[in-house]
Structure formats: C-alpha cells, structure tokens
Design an enzyme around this catalytic site. Sequence first.
Site, PDB file in Angstrom:
ATOM      1  N   HIS A 135       0.818  -1.216   0.000  1.00 27.32           N
ATOM      2  CA  HIS A 135       0.000   0.000   0.000  1.00 27.32           C
ATOM      3  C   HIS A 135       0.852   1.267   0.000  1.00 27.32           C
ATOM      4  O   HIS A 135       1.906   1.345   0.634  1.00 27.32           O
ATOM      5  CB  HIS A 135      -0.929   0.014   1.221  1.00 27.32           C
ATOM      6  CG  HIS A 135      -0.191   0.117   2.530  1.00 27.32           C
ATOM      7  ND1 HIS A 135       0.166   1.319   3.093  1.00 27.32           N
ATOM      8  CD2 HIS A 135       0.271  -0.842   3.368  1.00 27.32           C
ATOM      9  CE1 HIS A 135       0.805   1.114   4.229  1.00 27.32           C
ATOM     10  NE2 HIS A 135       0.884  -0.196   4.425  1.00 27.32           N
ATOM     11  N   HIS A 144      12.741  -0.890 -12.544  1.00 21.22           N
ATOM     12  CA  HIS A 144      12.617  -2.328 -12.774  1.00 21.22           C
ATOM     13  C   HIS A 144      12.767  -3.051 -11.446  1.00 21.22           C
ATOM     14  O   HIS A 144      13.808  -2.963 -10.800  1.00 21.22           O
ATOM     15  CB  HIS A 144      13.697  -2.793 -13.753  1.00 21.22           C
ATOM     16  CG  HIS A 144      13.602  -4.242 -14.131  1.00 21.22           C
ATOM     17  ND1 HIS A 144      14.344  -4.774 -15.156  1.00 21.22           N
ATOM     18  CD2 HIS A 144      12.872  -5.270 -13.633  1.00 21.22           C
ATOM     19  CE1 HIS A 144      14.070  -6.068 -15.270  1.00 21.22           C
ATOM     20  NE2 HIS A 144      13.181  -6.387 -14.344  1.00 21.22           N
TER      21      HIS A 144
END
Length: 219
Positions: A135, A144
């Site tokens: 979250h 990446h």
Amino acid sequence: MKTTVIIGGGGHAKVVIEVMRATGEFDPIACVAADAPDQLLGVPVMGDDSCLTALLGSGIVHAFVAIGNNHRRALLIEKARKLGFQIVTVVSPAAIISPSARLGQGVVIMPGAHIGTEAIVGDGTIINSNSNVDHDCVIEENCHLAPGCTLAGGVTIRSKTFLGTGVSVIPYIQIGARTTVGAGSVVIRDVPDDMTTFGVPAHHQALPNDEPHGNSDSV
C-alpha cells in the site's frame, strides 16, 4: 484486440509476448530489434528501430518497449511516442492489482505480482514475477523490480532504479534515482541517487560515471 509492435528482442520481450497473449487484449504482430533471431515465439523480427515509421504507416498504432535496461527503455518509449505510437500497459491475468492502484503507460506487471492499495507505478516500469508492491508505494518512471522483490508500505523508488531479484525494503524507505540494489539485499535506510547498494542490511557506494543504470536487455 490491439495489434501491437514489440520493441525489443531479448528474453524480456519473449516473456512480454506470452503475457500479452494470456491477456487476450493484444496481438503482438512484430518485434523490432537489432541482432535478434528471425522470430520470437512465432512473432517475426522486422529489424532495428528504423522500421518503426513503416510499421506505423501500415496502420499499427500500439507499441510496447520490452527492454530490461532502464535507460534504453526510457529512450525508446520517448522515441515511439514522438513517432505517434500509443504506448500500452500489459498486466498479467495472474497478477493482483488493487482497484485503487494507478499504473502508468508502458508498464508491465508479470504473473504473481501484487500491486497494493493506492500504490502508484510510473510510466515504463517493470514489476517482475512474484514481486509485491504494498500500500501507498510510489515507483517512479522507468524502474525495474526483478522477480521476487518485496516493498513494504509507503516505499518510494525514484526513476530509473533497478532492484535485483529478491530485494526487500522496509516501510517508508526512499531509494534514489538511477540506483542499483543488488539481489537479495535488505534495505533498512534511505538510499541517495546514483548509488549501488547491496547486502543484509544493505550498504551503498557511489556509482562510477559510466554506469548504465539498469540491467541488460534480457531479464
């Protein structure tokens, strides 16, 4: 179904082709890559990126840049946009995406990945297999996360940063731009821009000026 050109010809491009097919939303019609085989998983390779103008002229308007290196991916996304391509986002049907999460353009979310409540994933970012973005995380553009990364809640990853396989980051840490975090590292302190960091717990050092800021074309 969106007929789409894949820009890239390595291992990462092959994985993206399979994920595209699994979604049922995309038809990967051609790959554009220098020094690649004649085809990838049955998708013909047309040559290097000088072919893009002709492909656009043939009516193919959707593109995805499937290159692991963050810097190269950013440059090619910008080139494709300037030519007039619409950059698509690809989400595996085996990924879990919170309805309140936000994904940018040119993002790929691989099988088994989870993007949590109100997390933000910036343009051109790769979230690889079985990575967890919890979250309120913010991952900026052209990052990446390699397979198996875990970001606890509220983590911020700045642009063009690469996290190696199995990296863990504790809550509310900030990792700077153009930084590389080595595989298996555990990040418990903020990391500045332009660093390489590794270990348990992770420690960091400045990158040399010629560091390419990302991994290779293949994942």
